[in-house]
Design an enzyme around this catalytic site. Sequence first.
Site, PDB file in Angstrom:
ATOM      1  N   GLU A  21       8.365  14.643 -45.047  1.00  0.00           N
ATOM      2  CA  GLU A  21       8.972  13.525 -45.795  1.00  0.00           C
ATOM      3  C   GLU A  21      10.429  13.391 -45.413  1.00  0.00           C
ATOM      4  OE1 GLU A  21       7.881  13.278 -49.961  1.00  0.00           O
ATOM      5  OE2 GLU A  21       6.021  14.301 -49.506  1.00  0.00           O
ATOM      6  N   ALA A  25       5.681  20.827 -65.688  1.00  0.00           N
ATOM      7  CA  ALA A  25       6.616  21.777 -66.296  1.00  0.00           C
ATOM      8  C   ALA A  25       6.045  22.321 -67.604  1.00  0.00           C
ATOM      9  CB  ALA A  25       7.966  21.098 -66.543  1.00  0.00           C
ATOM     10  N   THR A  79       3.672  13.710 -63.447  1.00  0.00           N
ATOM     11  CA  THR A  79       3.032  14.695 -62.567  1.00  0.00           C
ATOM     12  C   THR A  79       1.713  14.191 -61.999  1.00  0.00           C
ATOM     13  OG1 THR A  79       4.053  16.511 -63.784  1.00  0.00           O
ATOM     14  CG2 THR A  79       2.120  17.048 -62.443  1.00  0.00           C
ATOM     15  N   LEU A 112       8.450  18.725 -57.928  1.00  0.00           N
ATOM     16  CA  LEU A 112       7.295  19.495 -58.403  1.00  0.00           C
ATOM     17  C   LEU A 112       7.629  20.980 -58.317  1.00  0.00           C
ATOM     18  CD1 LEU A 112       4.208  17.604 -56.896  1.00  0.00           C
ATOM     19  CD2 LEU A 112       5.121  17.449 -59.209  1.00  0.00           C
ATOM     20  N   GLN A 156       2.204  12.120 -55.369  1.00  0.00           N
ATOM     21  CA  GLN A 156       1.374  11.898 -54.187  1.00  0.00           C
ATOM     22  C   GLN A 156       1.722  12.860 -53.056  1.00  0.00           C
ATOM     23  OE1 GLN A 156       1.914   7.742 -53.181  1.00  0.00           O
ATOM     24  NE2 GLN A 156       0.714   7.036 -54.923  1.00  0.00           N
ATOM     25  N   ARG A 197      17.898  13.599 -54.830  1.00  0.00           N
ATOM     26  CA  ARG A 197      16.881  14.643 -54.664  1.00  0.00           C
ATOM     27  C   ARG A 197      16.178  14.542 -53.313  1.00  0.00           C
ATOM     28  NH1 ARG A 197      11.176  14.617 -55.735  1.00  0.00           N
ATOM     29  NH2 ARG A 197      11.438  12.429 -56.275  1.00  0.00           N
ATOM     30  N   HIS A 257      12.951   4.932 -55.443  1.00  0.00           N
ATOM     31  CA  HIS A 257      12.062   5.200 -54.302  1.00  0.00           C
ATOM     32  C   HIS A 257      11.934   3.912 -53.500  1.00  0.00           C
ATOM     33  CE1 HIS A 257       8.689   6.447 -51.874  1.00  0.00           C
ATOM     34  NE2 HIS A 257       8.701   7.653 -52.443  1.00  0.00           N
TER      35      HIS A 257
HETATM   36  P1  FAD Z   1       6.079  14.714 -66.595  1.00  0.00           P
HETATM   37  O1  FAD Z   1       4.994  15.059 -65.672  1.00  0.00           O
HETATM   38  O2  FAD Z   1       6.561  13.314 -66.597  1.00  0.00           O
HETATM   39  O3  FAD Z   1       5.573  15.069 -68.059  1.00  0.00           O
HETATM   40  C1  FAD Z   1       6.345  14.766 -69.206  1.00  0.00           C
HETATM   41  C2  FAD Z   1       5.490  15.016 -70.430  1.00  0.00           C
HETATM   42  O4  FAD Z   1       6.264  14.942 -71.619  1.00  0.00           O
HETATM   43  C3  FAD Z   1       4.374  14.010 -70.612  1.00  0.00           C
HETATM   44  O5  FAD Z   1       3.213  14.732 -70.960  1.00  0.00           O
HETATM   45  C4  FAD Z   1       4.842  13.130 -71.775  1.00  0.00           C
HETATM   46  O6  FAD Z   1       3.801  12.523 -72.472  1.00  0.00           O
HETATM   47  C5  FAD Z   1       5.566  14.167 -72.600  1.00  0.00           C
HETATM   48  N1  FAD Z   1       6.592  13.675 -73.539  1.00  0.00           N
HETATM   49  C6  FAD Z   1       7.687  12.928 -73.249  1.00  0.00           C
HETATM   50  N2  FAD Z   1       8.411  12.718 -74.361  1.00  0.00           N
HETATM   51  C7  FAD Z   1       7.780  13.359 -75.374  1.00  0.00           C
HETATM   52  C8  FAD Z   1       8.032  13.504 -76.769  1.00  0.00           C
HETATM   53  N3  FAD Z   1       9.077  12.955 -77.372  1.00  0.00           N
HETATM   54  N4  FAD Z   1       7.144  14.227 -77.511  1.00  0.00           N
HETATM   55  C9  FAD Z   1       6.064  14.789 -76.936  1.00  0.00           C
HETATM   56  N5  FAD Z   1       5.770  14.673 -75.625  1.00  0.00           N
HETATM   57  C10 FAD Z   1       6.619  13.976 -74.860  1.00  0.00           C
HETATM   58  N6  FAD Z   1       7.733  14.862 -56.992  1.00  0.00           N
HETATM   59  C11 FAD Z   1       7.427  15.719 -55.994  1.00  0.00           C
HETATM   60  O7  FAD Z   1       8.018  16.810 -55.909  1.00  0.00           O
HETATM   61  N7  FAD Z   1       6.455  15.399 -55.095  1.00  0.00           N
HETATM   62  C12 FAD Z   1       5.760  14.246 -55.144  1.00  0.00           C
HETATM   63  O8  FAD Z   1       4.879  14.011 -54.344  1.00  0.00           O
HETATM   64  C13 FAD Z   1       6.090  13.314 -56.170  1.00  0.00           C
HETATM   65  N8  FAD Z   1       5.454  12.119 -56.236  1.00  0.00           N
HETATM   66  C14 FAD Z   1       5.703  11.307 -57.314  1.00  0.00           C
HETATM   67  C15 FAD Z   1       4.964  10.135 -57.449  1.00  0.00           C
HETATM   68  C16 FAD Z   1       5.129   9.331 -58.562  1.00  0.00           C
HETATM   69  C17 FAD Z   1       4.345   8.065 -58.680  1.00  0.00           C
HETATM   70  C18 FAD Z   1       6.060   9.719 -59.560  1.00  0.00           C
HETATM   71  C19 FAD Z   1       6.248   8.877 -60.785  1.00  0.00           C
HETATM   72  C20 FAD Z   1       6.816  10.878 -59.411  1.00  0.00           C
HETATM   73  C21 FAD Z   1       6.642  11.671 -58.293  1.00  0.00           C
HETATM   74  N9  FAD Z   1       7.372  12.842 -58.126  1.00  0.00           N
HETATM   75  C22 FAD Z   1       7.078  13.687 -57.100  1.00  0.00           C
HETATM   76  C23 FAD Z   1       8.262  13.315 -59.178  1.00  0.00           C
HETATM   77  C24 FAD Z   1       7.503  14.356 -60.011  1.00  0.00           C
HETATM   78  O9  FAD Z   1       6.161  13.954 -60.110  1.00  0.00           O
HETATM   79  C25 FAD Z   1       8.098  14.505 -61.391  1.00  0.00           C
HETATM   80  O10 FAD Z   1       9.477  14.716 -61.324  1.00  0.00           O
HETATM   81  C26 FAD Z   1       7.454  15.705 -62.094  1.00  0.00           C
HETATM   82  O11 FAD Z   1       6.049  15.583 -62.066  1.00  0.00           O
HETATM   83  C27 FAD Z   1       7.967  15.795 -63.505  1.00  0.00           C
HETATM   84  O12 FAD Z   1       7.188  16.750 -64.196  1.00  0.00           O
HETATM   85  P2  FAD Z   1       7.540  17.053 -65.692  1.00  0.00           P
HETATM   86  O13 FAD Z   1       6.539  18.038 -66.162  1.00  0.00           O
HETATM   87  O14 FAD Z   1       8.962  17.384 -65.826  1.00  0.00           O
HETATM   88  O15 FAD Z   1       7.353  15.649 -66.440  1.00  0.00           O
HETATM   89  C1  SIN Z   2       6.293  10.404 -52.387  1.00  0.00           C
HETATM   90  O1  SIN Z   2       5.146  10.826 -52.215  1.00  0.00           O
HETATM   91  O2  SIN Z   2       6.833   9.545 -51.687  1.00  0.00           O
HETATM   92  C2  SIN Z   2       7.053  10.929 -53.552  1.00  0.00           C
HETATM   93  C3  SIN Z   2       7.576  12.240 -53.234  1.00  0.00           C
HETATM   94  C4  SIN Z   2       8.686  12.590 -54.173  1.00  0.00           C
HETATM   95  O3  SIN Z   2       9.132  11.773 -54.972  1.00  0.00           O
HETATM   96  O4  SIN Z   2       9.141  13.735 -54.096  1.00  0.00           O
END
Ligand code: FAD
Ligand code: SIN
Length: 514
Positions: free
Chosen positions: A118, A21, A48, A382, A52, A376, A234
């Site tokens: 999925e 994001a 992010t 993503l 997987q 969700r 999960h």
């Molecule tokens: P994040 O990627 O978590 O990034 C948050 C950022 O904010 C980080 O850089 C962190 O350091 C920063 N931050 C936080 N607090 C502060 C602060 N106070 N000051 C400054 N920086 C800060 N979703 C899917 O759709 N498909 C998938 O295959 C999938 N697989 C997943 C597998 C795993 C293992 C996990 C954990 C999640 C998965 N998800 C998946 C969920 C998805 O990855 C996340 O919901 C998504 O990546 C979140 O993106 P984001 O940018 O909102 O947050």
């Molecule tokens: C997974 O790969 O099982 C995670 C997918 C997701 O959380 O959306």
Amino acid sequence: MSDPPRADGQYRAVVIGSGMAGLFAALEASAMGPVLLITKAELHEGSTRHAQGGIAAAIGPDDSPEQHLADTIAAGAGLVDEAMARILVESAPRRIRDLERYGVSFDSDGSSRAFGREGAHRNARVLHARGDRTGAAITTALASQVASGRITVREHTLATAILLADGKTGGVVTLSENTGTERAFEAPAVILATGGAGAAFSHTTNPPVATGDGIALAFEAGAEVTDLEFYQFHPTAFRQEGAPPFLISEALRGEGAVLRDGDGQAFMPRYHPLADLAPRDIVARAMVSEMRAAGSDHVWLDCTALNGVDPIERFPGIAAFCGERGIDLRRDPVPVAPAAHYLMGGVRTDEWGRTTVPGLYACGESAATGVHGANRLASNSLLETVVFAKRSVEHIASGTGGAMAPMPDSTPFVPSGGAPREHAGVQRLLWEHAGIERTGEGLRAGLEAVRSWPTTEVEPSREGHERRWLAVLAELLLSAALTREESRGAHFRTDFPERDDARWARRQVFHRAG
Ligand code: FAD
Ligand code: SIN
């Protein structure tokens, strides 16, 4: 192309967080003027990069946004905001093209795109990259664009407060982890992209940065937060004494992997017609029930007979992780158990990513757009990050301003103000009292414990702030879960096991009193 970096002072926008994001928002916003991207660890850290399975997009030959919308609504258990979910699914093709323009290369089957399947998706519609290393591939591509663009990046910099002037966002206060220095950066727009809060639970798939900071920052600034009782667990996180948090992707079950008990029996057909591809909450609770009956802390995922797919080629990241622990996916079952994975709730936002505070936007996992309802659909998150990051930037660029209208029935809330002595204190408490199965008694006990934490000055360090924010999040989450006397989606109360649409077909919203 590169502007002189601005060490201080005025920016067109500040983006907090460098997951999908934040990186995407910063890239899009850089067309408007100077942008500051701050992140509390390294640029690539966040949930992010661990993603997987992939990113859902109804762009395959036999698919349509209508079908994607229907699956999203069905998974969300009666609380999906249909208008927002429609924006999500209909924007998918354009956002996938944007990602490709930024250098993300999705996997293909020969000449056409490869789509994974999925849970609770009626079609195979999940685009992936480098097999099961989708998040890493996306992060690498976006982070390299950010590094070469006109965006000022500050790593190891924690956002500690949103600056407000006359009720409007004026910038952000930060703390440098390296120097311990506090600074203020001014900007008329701040985009929160701070991710989820899995690190608030003992067992999680999330990295340690996922402490829900953005929710507490926005709440303290006066924004509304919502849906905090809906935490998705999960079903299949790797479970072995001493192993780090690691996900075993649902995409494996999409390719035919089967959950088995200690005697090798497949148990999911006894729980749901979709068996191993039932919605996540159902699979997670079935596993808890099997584990309890067997007195074990895990069940087994059998990946030895996938549907014509070699697990090692299709899932190289999972194969490598398991291989390092002596598990060969072609031969051995994998020990798995549910773990905290995704927060449906967060900062309440509208179709332009606006919060109820003018100039404060939120996107990605820190936001609660309403597209996920109470549960969700896999791989929609993503997609959500880029859809609403893009819309937030479009809105800022339009200069329209304004804020989301507050909810008339939002509950005023005053956190008790304490903090646990250690991070693990919150993790144990939430896992025990607000985990996969909840009861009124347990939630009340959890709240009492949170309210007994000492109210000391916040230590001026990342750890000090995180503990304080985790306490705010825990108190809101426990309160919301206690009030919702029903079971719906990811929120399951053993004392109220039925869904109660007459009383509870609505979202709970909180704001800071005063
Ligand atoms: P994040 O990627 O978590 O990034 C948050 C950022 O904010 C980080 O850089 C962190 O350091 C920063 N931050 C936080 N607090 C502060 C602060 N106070 N000051 C400054 N920086 C800060 N979703 C899917 O759709 N498909 C998938 O295959 C999938 N697989 C997943 C597998 C795993 C293992 C996990 C954990 C999640 C998965 N998800 C998946 C969920 C998805 O990855 C996340 O919901 C998504 O990546 C979140 O993106 P984001 O940018 O909102 O947050
Ligand atoms: C997974 O790969 O099982 C995670 C997918 C997701 O959380 O959306």
